[in-house]
Design a protein around this motif. Structure first.
Motif, PDB file in Angstrom:
ATOM      1  N   PHE A  68       0.857  -1.182   0.000  1.00 39.19           N
ATOM      2  CA  PHE A  68       0.000   0.000   0.000  1.00 39.19           C
ATOM      3  C   PHE A  68       0.895   1.234   0.000  1.00 39.19           C
ATOM      4  O   PHE A  68       2.117   1.138   0.141  1.00 39.19           O
ATOM      5  CB  PHE A  68      -0.942   0.009   1.215  1.00 39.19           C
ATOM      6  N   ALA A  69       0.286   2.398  -0.165  1.00 36.36           N
ATOM      7  CA  ALA A  69       1.039   3.643  -0.170  1.00 36.36           C
ATOM      8  C   ALA A  69       1.644   3.903   1.200  1.00 36.36           C
ATOM      9  O   ALA A  69       1.043   3.552   2.230  1.00 36.36           O
ATOM     10  CB  ALA A  69       0.126   4.803  -0.566  1.00 36.36           C
ATOM     11  N   PRO A  70       2.814   4.531   1.256  1.00 35.73           N
ATOM     12  CA  PRO A  70       3.460   4.796   2.544  1.00 35.73           C
ATOM     13  C   PRO A  70       2.525   5.519   3.516  1.00 35.73           C
ATOM     14  O   PRO A  70       1.897   6.520   3.161  1.00 35.73           O
ATOM     15  CB  PRO A  70       4.647   5.671   2.167  1.00 35.73           C
ATOM     16  N   GLY A  71       2.425   4.967   4.739  1.00 38.23           N
ATOM     17  CA  GLY A  71       1.625   5.589   5.783  1.00 38.23           C
ATOM     18  C   GLY A  71       0.161   5.248   5.775  1.00 38.23           C
ATOM     19  O   GLY A  71      -0.561   5.619   6.701  1.00 38.23           O
ATOM     20  N   ALA A  72      -0.302   4.532   4.745  1.00 40.43           N
ATOM     21  CA  ALA A  72      -1.747   4.302   4.619  1.00 40.43           C
ATOM     22  C   ALA A  72      -2.284   3.289   5.611  1.00 40.43           C
ATOM     23  O   ALA A  72      -3.446   3.385   6.032  1.00 40.43           O
ATOM     24  CB  ALA A  72      -2.076   3.863   3.194  1.00 40.43           C
ATOM     25  N   GLU A  73      -1.482   2.302   5.979  1.00 38.09           N
ATOM     26  CA  GLU A  73      -1.961   1.229   6.838  1.00 38.09           C
ATOM     27  C   GLU A  73      -0.844   0.752   7.756  1.00 38.09           C
ATOM     28  O   GLU A  73       0.318   1.151   7.599  1.00 38.09           O
ATOM     29  CB  GLU A  73      -2.447   0.035   6.000  1.00 38.09           C
ATOM     30  N   PHE A  74      -1.227  -0.130   8.687  1.00 40.90           N
ATOM     31  CA  PHE A  74      -0.254  -0.839   9.521  1.00 40.90           C
ATOM     32  C   PHE A  74      -0.024  -2.218   8.921  1.00 40.90           C
ATOM     33  O   PHE A  74      -0.969  -2.938   8.611  1.00 40.90           O
ATOM     34  CB  PHE A  74      -0.784  -0.983  10.944  1.00 40.90           C
ATOM     35  N   TYR A  75       1.229  -2.598   8.749  1.00 41.29           N
ATOM     36  CA  TYR A  75       1.584  -3.917   8.224  1.00 41.29           C
ATOM     37  C   TYR A  75       2.949  -4.265   8.801  1.00 41.29           C
ATOM     38  O   TYR A  75       3.944  -3.602   8.501  1.00 41.29           O
ATOM     39  CB  TYR A  75       1.608  -3.889   6.698  1.00 41.29           C
ATOM     40  N   TYR A  76       2.971  -5.286   9.621  1.00 46.22           N
ATOM     41  CA  TYR A  76       4.191  -5.654  10.355  1.00 46.22           C
ATOM     42  C   TYR A  76       5.152  -6.368   9.421  1.00 46.22           C
ATOM     43  O   TYR A  76       4.865  -7.457   8.927  1.00 46.22           O
ATOM     44  CB  TYR A  76       3.817  -6.540  11.532  1.00 46.22           C
ATOM     45  N   SER A  77       6.283  -5.744   9.164  1.00 45.23           N
ATOM     46  CA  SER A  77       7.215  -6.260   8.168  1.00 45.23           C
ATOM     47  C   SER A  77       8.642  -6.205   8.688  1.00 45.23           C
ATOM     48  O   SER A  77       9.145  -5.136   9.055  1.00 45.23           O
ATOM     49  CB  SER A  77       7.104  -5.447   6.871  1.00 45.23           C
TER      50      SER A  77
END
Length: 393
Positions: A182-191
């Motif tokens: 997704f676009a930077p900052g749009a969501e939380f995604y643990y990576s």
């Protein structure tokens, strides 16, 4: 660090209800005195949780000023010999490594060598969306970059040869084969990919290998003499053996000596109970950072849906008031958290990462313990979705 079931590895850590205790055991703002009655209750629920989950062994440390200290070890450290688990054993701590790496980055921010809103492309070439993804978004798990440990090719490479070393560049190559989520900052995604990049930034700006920077600027100042950032598979003695089913065959194996280089800045470190009890306080109170930078670190955003019951800051989470991080990698699980209201510290160390009813074993123990001592602040996480996805662990 944590594998997704049977296919790909998921993130290193944020990620059984035992009979509920009487509410009188704790108030909303305090930990109870660790009297014989309370410690007996803790002994009981921990033993029950150990039986129900099938975890080989667990180490638990709980304390608060003026309340006493509870330190126990249950179960076995080595299933082959039956050697008992002991409180002084070294353990791999997985994603708790992230708290050290992000602290190192924030120290460089305090020194004026980096800004949290700098794009990662300023420091590292070839990052998808690198001109837009900031260091803040990487530390807060909001970059959108694919998690390299979910790549099937990576899972095959690791489980096919658990002794092999990985370089940071190899890990990033597994991630960058995939488009951003997704676009930077749009969501939380643990990576885990985020932390590999931040580790490289620390090395570049700190002018030291990451393990040396962390040792010199974090471990030594805080006298964390039993915490190690390994550069190979070496494991200080005495340590517990670890057991995992995240293998090529799916069978349970002893993963004690697997090379942790695949976790590097996201999950390679080793520690023990005493050091982690110190680290819980240092991390949550910002002892190594300026108050301004610590305030930014503790600026939390919802991590699962919109509920602030599970929120993530910069390499740190807040779950029902408990601040800290958990960790998981093949054979080991950990949880190190701090409750500011009572200055309480809880550390849980396990010698397996095998899930129980779809949950991290550290979550199961953390919930059982906090239901006894802080029923208004129960450490709890919902079960992950049926489709494998990263969890903060």
């Amino acid at each position: 660090m944590r594998y997704s079931r049977m296919r790909a590895l998921v993130a290193v850590a944020v990620l059984l209800v035992v009979q509920a205790p009487a509410a009188a055991l704790a108030s909303a703002r305090d930990l109870p005195e660790l009297t014989p009655a309370v410690t007996a209750r803790l002994d009981s629920v921990i033993r029950q949780t150990l039986r129900e989950t099938g975890v080989p062994g667990v180490i638990v440390g709980l304390s608060a000023p003026g309340k006493g200290s509870y330190v126990r070890a249950f179960g076995v450290a080595d299933k082959a010999t039956g050697a008992a688990m002991k409180p002084d054993l070294f353990m791999r701590i997985g994603s708790e490594t992230k708290t050290f790496t992000v602290t190192a980055l924030l120290q460089l921010v305090d020194q004026g060598k980096a800004g949290l809103d700098d794009p990662i492309g300023r420091y590292i070439d070839g990052v998808p969306n690198g001109d837009r993804i900031t260091l803040r978004q990487l530390a807060g798990m909001r970059s959108g970059l694919f998690n390299y440990s979910e790549d099937p090719g990576f899972f095959k490479a690791l489980t096919g040869d658990p002794d092999r070393p990985f370089t940071p560049e190899e890990l990033l190559a597994f991630a960058f084969k995939h488009p951003p989520m997704f676009a930077p900052g749009a969501e939380f995604y643990y990576s885990n990919t985020n932390l590999i990049l931040l580790g490289l930034v620390v090395e570049k700006l700190g002018e030291l290998p990451l393990d040396e920077f962390i040792s010199r600027h974090i471990l030594k100042p805080e006298h964390l003499d039993r915490t190690v950032f390994p550069t190979d598979a070496a494991f200080p003695a005495p340590h517990a053996h670890g057991y995992t089913n995240q293998t090529a065959s799916g069978d349970v194996e002893d993963s004690t000596d697997w090379n942790p280089s695949w976790g590097w800045a996201a999950g390679a470190m080793i520690s023990d109970l005493d050091d982690l009890r110190t680290w819980a306080r240092v991390l949550a109170t910002g002892a190594l950072l300026t108050p301004e930078t610590q305030a930014q670190r503790l600026t939390m955003q919802p991590a699962l849906g919109t509920s602030m019951k599970m929120a993530y800051g910069l390499g740190i989470f807040n779950i029902e008031g408990w601040i800290g991080h958990n960790g998981s990698l093949p054979g080991y699980g950990s949880l190190t958290i701090y409750l500011p209201e009572s200055q309480a510290t809880l550390v849980v160390l396990l010698n397996t990462d095998i899930a129980y009813q779809g949950q991290e074993p550290s979550t199961v123990f953390g919930r059982a313990i906090t239901e006894v001592v802080t029923p208004d602040h129960v450490y709890d996480l919902p079960k992950p979705p049926a489709t494998p996805s990263p969890s903060p662990s």
